[in-house]
Design an enzyme around this catalytic site. Structure first.
Site, PDB file in Angstrom:
ATOM      1  N   HIS A 155     -10.249  -5.875  -2.322  1.00 49.33           N
ATOM      2  CA  HIS A 155      -8.880  -6.017  -1.821  1.00 49.33           C
ATOM      3  C   HIS A 155      -8.903  -6.315  -0.332  1.00 49.33           C
ATOM      4  O   HIS A 155      -9.785  -5.884   0.388  1.00 49.33           O
ATOM      5  CB  HIS A 155      -8.046  -4.764  -2.092  1.00 49.33           C
ATOM      6  CG  HIS A 155      -8.691  -3.493  -1.626  1.00 49.33           C
ATOM      7  ND1 HIS A 155      -9.681  -2.858  -2.344  1.00 49.33           N
ATOM      8  CD2 HIS A 155      -8.509  -2.748  -0.518  1.00 49.33           C
ATOM      9  CE1 HIS A 155     -10.071  -1.780  -1.698  1.00 49.33           C
ATOM     10  NE2 HIS A 155      -9.382  -1.690  -0.572  1.00 49.33           N
ATOM     11  N   ASP A 167       0.867  -1.176   0.000  1.00 50.18           N
ATOM     12  CA  ASP A 167       0.000   0.000   0.000  1.00 50.18           C
ATOM     13  C   ASP A 167       0.906   1.228   0.000  1.00 50.18           C
ATOM     14  O   ASP A 167       1.857   1.307   0.788  1.00 50.18           O
ATOM     15  CB  ASP A 167      -0.900  -0.019   1.248  1.00 50.18           C
ATOM     16  CG  ASP A 167      -2.082   0.925   1.110  1.00 50.18           C
ATOM     17  OD1 ASP A 167      -1.858   2.124   0.838  1.00 50.18           O
ATOM     18  OD2 ASP A 167      -3.230   0.479   1.288  1.00 50.18           O
ATOM     19  N   ILE A 168       0.639   2.179  -0.904  1.00 53.58           N
ATOM     20  CA  ILE A 168       1.525   3.357  -0.987  1.00 53.58           C
ATOM     21  C   ILE A 168       1.140   4.454   0.006  1.00 53.58           C
ATOM     22  O   ILE A 168       1.800   5.484   0.080  1.00 53.58           O
ATOM     23  CB  ILE A 168       1.607   3.934  -2.425  1.00 53.58           C
ATOM     24  CG1 ILE A 168       0.214   4.266  -2.965  1.00 53.58           C
ATOM     25  CG2 ILE A 168       2.362   2.986  -3.346  1.00 53.58           C
ATOM     26  CD1 ILE A 168       0.266   5.089  -4.259  1.00 53.58           C
ATOM     27  N   HIS A 211      -6.660  -5.920   3.076  1.00 55.48           N
ATOM     28  CA  HIS A 211      -5.508  -5.259   3.692  1.00 55.48           C
ATOM     29  C   HIS A 211      -4.816  -6.247   4.625  1.00 55.48           C
ATOM     30  O   HIS A 211      -5.485  -6.894   5.440  1.00 55.48           O
ATOM     31  CB  HIS A 211      -5.956  -4.077   4.564  1.00 55.48           C
ATOM     32  CG  HIS A 211      -6.590  -2.947   3.813  1.00 55.48           C
ATOM     33  ND1 HIS A 211      -5.888  -1.812   3.453  1.00 55.48           N
ATOM     34  CD2 HIS A 211      -7.849  -2.756   3.359  1.00 55.48           C
ATOM     35  CE1 HIS A 211      -6.704  -0.975   2.827  1.00 55.48           C
ATOM     36  NE2 HIS A 211      -7.902  -1.522   2.753  1.00 55.48           N
ATOM     37  N   GLN A 228     -14.424   2.046   1.999  1.00 55.89           N
ATOM     38  CA  GLN A 228     -13.844   1.574   0.736  1.00 55.89           C
ATOM     39  C   GLN A 228     -13.585   2.763  -0.193  1.00 55.89           C
ATOM     40  O   GLN A 228     -14.487   3.569  -0.431  1.00 55.89           O
ATOM     41  CB  GLN A 228     -14.783   0.572   0.046  1.00 55.89           C
ATOM     42  CG  GLN A 228     -14.157  -0.068  -1.196  1.00 55.89           C
ATOM     43  CD  GLN A 228     -15.025  -1.167  -1.816  1.00 55.89           C
ATOM     44  OE1 GLN A 228     -16.199  -1.337  -1.455  1.00 55.89           O
ATOM     45  NE2 GLN A 228     -14.451  -1.909  -2.751  1.00 55.89           N
TER      46      GLN A 228
END
Ligand code: AMP
Ligand code: ZN
Length: 140
Positions: free
Chosen positions: A101, A32-33, A103, A95
């Site tokens: 996705h 995750d960025i 996490h 979301q």
């Protein structure tokens, strides 16, 4: 939103870069960025589904297996005190990307992370280096 506009589909196609951790026939895992904590990773199915309500069962199973694999590697690398597997469905649930996705979210006692944490861009150099270390901890 169409699949053509989906940012995670673009990552799967290689049109947008990612710090890839792992990939198999059905899933892709990457950093995750906007990490809520160091080692924050995402696992996605390669077939687009908006959320838990629409994802195919086999696809969900594949994501879950990859999440476990990645969680073990993140655990071995970052050595967090805990890990949340987290998954949001709908805007009200937090979301923000409408491609299913999971996490993998490392936790520390007292980190005071709230469910709907804000998105703070991470240090890309540090994320890339951590991705390399996590990849080296992936088991077969
Ligand atoms: P959610 O709020 O559950 O929909 O989570 C979406 C996550 O995707 C957020 O934690 C974002 O930081 C992350 N994200 C969005 N764009 C990217 C990207 N290009 N590469 C990596 N992570 C991303
Ligand atoms: Zn998509």
């Amino acid at each position: 939103m169409s699949v053509d506009d989906c940012i995670f589909c673009k990552i799967i196609k290689g049109d947008i870069p990612c710090f890839k951790l792992y990939e198999d026939e059905h899933t892709l895992a990457f950093m995750d960025i906007n990490p809520a904590n160091d080692g924050h990773a995402l696992i996605i199915p390669k077939t687009h589904a908006n959320d838990l309500l629409s994802i195919e069962p086999d696809s969900l199973a594949a994501v879950t297996m990859t999440a476990r694999k990645v969680a073990r590697a993140v655990s071995g690398t970052v050595k967090p005190e805990g890990i949340n597997l987290m998954q949001c469905n709908g805007e009200a649930a937090g979301q923000s990307v409408f491609h299913f996705h999971m996490h993998v979210l490392p936790r520390a006692v007292g980190d005071e992370l709230k469910m709907n944490w804000g998105l703070t861009p991470g240090d890309m150099d540090a994320i890339g280096k951590l991705a390399e270390r996590i990849r080296s901890n992936l088991e077969a």
